[in-house]
Design a protein around this motif. Sequence first.
Motif, PDB file in Angstrom:
ATOM      1  N   VAL A  45       0.854  -1.196   0.000  1.00 41.99           N
ATOM      2  CA  VAL A  45       0.000   0.000   0.000  1.00 41.99           C
ATOM      3  C   VAL A  45       0.885   1.241   0.000  1.00 41.99           C
ATOM      4  O   VAL A  45       2.028   1.196   0.453  1.00 41.99           O
ATOM      5  N   GLU A  46       0.358   2.341  -0.500  1.00 48.11           N
ATOM      6  CA  GLU A  46       1.103   3.600  -0.515  1.00 48.11           C
ATOM      7  C   GLU A  46       1.128   4.222   0.885  1.00 48.11           C
ATOM      8  O   GLU A  46       0.157   4.116   1.629  1.00 48.11           O
ATOM      9  N   ASP A  47       2.222   4.840   1.259  1.00 45.82           N
ATOM     10  CA  ASP A  47       2.368   5.571   2.524  1.00 45.82           C
ATOM     11  C   ASP A  47       2.126   4.709   3.756  1.00 45.82           C
ATOM     12  O   ASP A  47       1.465   5.124   4.710  1.00 45.82           O
ATOM     13  N   GLN A  48       2.690   3.514   3.763  1.00 42.70           N
ATOM     14  CA  GLN A  48       2.574   2.613   4.912  1.00 42.70           C
ATOM     15  C   GLN A  48       3.457   3.120   6.052  1.00 42.70           C
ATOM     16  O   GLN A  48       4.593   3.517   5.826  1.00 42.70           O
ATOM     17  N   ASN A  49       2.931   3.098   7.266  1.00 47.32           N
ATOM     18  CA  ASN A  49       3.714   3.545   8.426  1.00 47.32           C
ATOM     19  C   ASN A  49       4.833   2.560   8.742  1.00 47.32           C
ATOM     20  O   ASN A  49       4.644   1.348   8.720  1.00 47.32           O
ATOM     21  N   PHE A  50       5.986   3.117   9.056  1.00 51.88           N
ATOM     22  CA  PHE A  50       7.208   2.393   9.417  1.00 51.88           C
ATOM     23  C   PHE A  50       7.486   2.772  10.861  1.00 51.88           C
ATOM     24  O   PHE A  50       7.807   3.927  11.153  1.00 51.88           O
ATOM     25  N   ARG A  51       7.290   1.840  11.802  1.00 49.43           N
ATOM     26  CA  ARG A  51       7.256   2.165  13.230  1.00 49.43           C
ATOM     27  C   ARG A  51       8.498   1.698  13.980  1.00 49.43           C
ATOM     28  O   ARG A  51       9.169   0.754  13.584  1.00 49.43           O
ATOM     29  N   ALA A  52       8.735   2.357  15.115  1.00 49.95           N
ATOM     30  CA  ALA A  52       9.891   2.047  15.967  1.00 49.95           C
ATOM     31  C   ALA A  52       9.728   0.711  16.690  1.00 49.95           C
ATOM     32  O   ALA A  52      10.712   0.098  17.092  1.00 49.95           O
ATOM     33  N   ALA A  53       8.500   0.260  16.871  1.00 46.61           N
ATOM     34  CA  ALA A  53       8.210  -1.006  17.551  1.00 46.61           C
ATOM     35  C   ALA A  53       6.898  -1.544  17.001  1.00 46.61           C
ATOM     36  O   ALA A  53       6.165  -0.845  16.299  1.00 46.61           O
ATOM     37  N   ALA A  54       6.587  -2.785  17.310  1.00 43.78           N
ATOM     38  CA  ALA A  54       5.311  -3.374  16.910  1.00 43.78           C
ATOM     39  C   ALA A  54       4.193  -2.728  17.717  1.00 43.78           C
ATOM     40  O   ALA A  54       4.305  -2.570  18.927  1.00 43.78           O
ATOM     41  N   LEU A  56       0.311  -0.063  17.308  1.00 41.02           N
ATOM     42  CA  LEU A  56      -0.217   1.194  16.792  1.00 41.02           C
ATOM     43  C   LEU A  56       0.225   2.414  17.594  1.00 41.02           C
ATOM     44  O   LEU A  56       0.172   3.534  17.090  1.00 41.02           O
ATOM     45  N   ASP A  57       0.661   2.210  18.838  1.00 42.67           N
ATOM     46  CA  ASP A  57       1.113   3.323  19.668  1.00 42.67           C
ATOM     47  C   ASP A  57       2.593   3.640  19.493  1.00 42.67           C
ATOM     48  O   ASP A  57       3.084   4.639  20.026  1.00 42.67           O
ATOM     49  N   ALA A  58       3.316   2.806  18.747  1.00 45.08           N
ATOM     50  CA  ALA A  58       4.753   3.027  18.543  1.00 45.08           C
ATOM     51  C   ALA A  58       4.972   4.242  17.642  1.00 45.08           C
ATOM     52  O   ALA A  58       4.157   4.543  16.770  1.00 45.08           O
ATOM     53  N   ASP A  59       6.064   4.945  17.880  1.00 47.10           N
ATOM     54  CA  ASP A  59       6.405   6.116  17.075  1.00 47.10           C
ATOM     55  C   ASP A  59       6.522   5.739  15.606  1.00 47.10           C
ATOM     56  O   ASP A  59       7.059   4.680  15.261  1.00 47.10           O
ATOM     57  N   ILE A  60       6.029   6.620  14.732  1.00 51.19           N
ATOM     58  CA  ILE A  60       6.183   6.450  13.286  1.00 51.19           C
ATOM     59  C   ILE A  60       7.510   7.079  12.888  1.00 51.19           C
ATOM     60  O   ILE A  60       7.725   8.271  13.086  1.00 51.19           O
ATOM     61  N   LEU A  61       8.402   6.260  12.367  1.00 49.96           N
ATOM     62  CA  LEU A  61       9.731   6.723  11.957  1.00 49.96           C
ATOM     63  C   LEU A  61       9.701   7.338  10.564  1.00 49.96           C
ATOM     64  O   LEU A  61      10.467   8.247  10.267  1.00 49.96           O
ATOM     65  N   ASP A  62       8.812   6.813   9.721  1.00 52.60           N
ATOM     66  CA  ASP A  62       8.760   7.243   8.331  1.00 52.60           C
ATOM     67  C   ASP A  62       7.507   6.643   7.706  1.00 52.60           C
ATOM     68  O   ASP A  62       6.836   5.818   8.335  1.00 52.60           O
ATOM     69  N   THR A  63       7.199   7.042   6.488  1.00 51.01           N
ATOM     70  CA  THR A  63       6.174   6.364   5.709  1.00 51.01           C
ATOM     71  C   THR A  63       6.859   5.756   4.502  1.00 51.01           C
ATOM     72  O   THR A  63       7.814   6.325   3.955  1.00 51.01           O
ATOM     73  N   LEU A  64       6.385   4.588   4.107  1.00 50.73           N
ATOM     74  CA  LEU A  64       7.029   3.819   3.046  1.00 50.73           C
ATOM     75  C   LEU A  64       6.221   3.874   1.759  1.00 50.73           C
ATOM     76  O   LEU A  64       4.993   3.806   1.786  1.00 50.73           O
ATOM     77  N   ALA A  65       6.911   3.962   0.644  1.00 50.23           N
ATOM     78  CA  ALA A  65       6.263   3.983  -0.663  1.00 50.23           C
ATOM     79  C   ALA A  65       5.827   2.582  -1.072  1.00 50.23           C
ATOM     80  O   ALA A  65       6.409   1.578  -0.642  1.00 50.23           O
ATOM     81  N   LEU A  66       4.825   2.524  -1.913  1.00 48.85           N
ATOM     82  CA  LEU A  66       4.357   1.275  -2.516  1.00 48.85           C
ATOM     83  C   LEU A  66       5.527   0.556  -3.168  1.00 48.85           C
ATOM     84  O   LEU A  66       6.365   1.196  -3.823  1.00 48.85           O
ATOM     85  N   ASP A  67       5.603  -0.751  -2.956  1.00 46.42           N
ATOM     86  CA  ASP A  67       6.608  -1.637  -3.556  1.00 46.42           C
ATOM     87  C   ASP A  67       8.012  -1.483  -2.982  1.00 46.42           C
ATOM     88  O   ASP A  67       8.973  -2.020  -3.546  1.00 46.42           O
ATOM     89  N   THR A  68       8.174  -0.784  -1.844  1.00 47.04           N
ATOM     90  CA  THR A  68       9.473  -0.753  -1.164  1.00 47.04           C
ATOM     91  C   THR A  68       9.807  -2.181  -0.729  1.00 47.04           C
ATOM     92  O   THR A  68       8.962  -2.882  -0.189  1.00 47.04           O
ATOM     93  N   LEU A  69      11.025  -2.620  -0.979  1.00 49.65           N
ATOM     94  CA  LEU A  69      11.434  -4.006  -0.694  1.00 49.65           C
ATOM     95  C   LEU A  69      12.228  -4.107   0.604  1.00 49.65           C
ATOM     96  O   LEU A  69      13.039  -3.239   0.924  1.00 49.65           O
ATOM     97  N   PHE A  70      11.989  -5.208   1.320  1.00 48.66           N
ATOM     98  CA  PHE A  70      12.673  -5.489   2.580  1.00 48.66           C
ATOM     99  C   PHE A  70      12.874  -6.986   2.746  1.00 48.66           C
ATOM    100  O   PHE A  70      12.276  -7.781   2.040  1.00 48.66           O
ATOM    101  N   VAL A  71      13.663  -7.347   3.739  1.00 45.78           N
ATOM    102  CA  VAL A  71      13.822  -8.734   4.169  1.00 45.78           C
ATOM    103  C   VAL A  71      13.351  -8.823   5.611  1.00 45.78           C
ATOM    104  O   VAL A  71      13.731  -7.993   6.445  1.00 45.78           O
ATOM    105  N   VAL A  72      12.524  -9.815   5.911  1.00 45.54           N
ATOM    106  CA  VAL A  72      12.006 -10.005   7.267  1.00 45.54           C
ATOM    107  C   VAL A  72      13.150 -10.427   8.184  1.00 45.54           C
ATOM    108  O   VAL A  72      13.869 -11.382   7.897  1.00 45.54           O
ATOM    109  N   GLN A  73      13.316  -9.693   9.299  1.00 45.20           N
ATOM    110  CA  GLN A  73      14.364  -9.968  10.279  1.00 45.20           C
ATOM    111  C   GLN A  73      13.819 -10.610  11.558  1.00 45.20           C
ATOM    112  O   GLN A  73      14.543 -11.312  12.252  1.00 45.20           O
TER     113      GLN A  73
END
Length: 87
Positions: A45-54, A56-73
């Motif tokens: 989804v566009e503008d997905q929240n990228f949070r400091a912790a798991a 909904l109350d965790a700080d939002i560090l950034d918003t992520l663009a659609l199709d941003t790629l990551f590896v699950v850690q």
Amino acid sequence: EVTTDDGDTGWVAGEFLGAAGSDSGADSAASDGLFAVGDEVRVSVEDQNFRAAAGLDADILDTLALDTLFVVQEGPVSVDGYTWYRV
């Protein structure tokens, strides 16, 4: 935990992630609804929240663009009705 090109790490709700090889708008979770550590995922989804912790109350560090790629850690972790992954 997600690591961006800037080296930032954070958490994303799995409901808004898809398998890295899937098309935008495709099912937003693995076939069993879960991802494993090491899986390549993309933001579905566009503008997905990228949070400091798991959660909904965790700080939002950034918003992520659609199709941003990551590896699950780390994850899955269930908090606030969502399944969270650190990417």
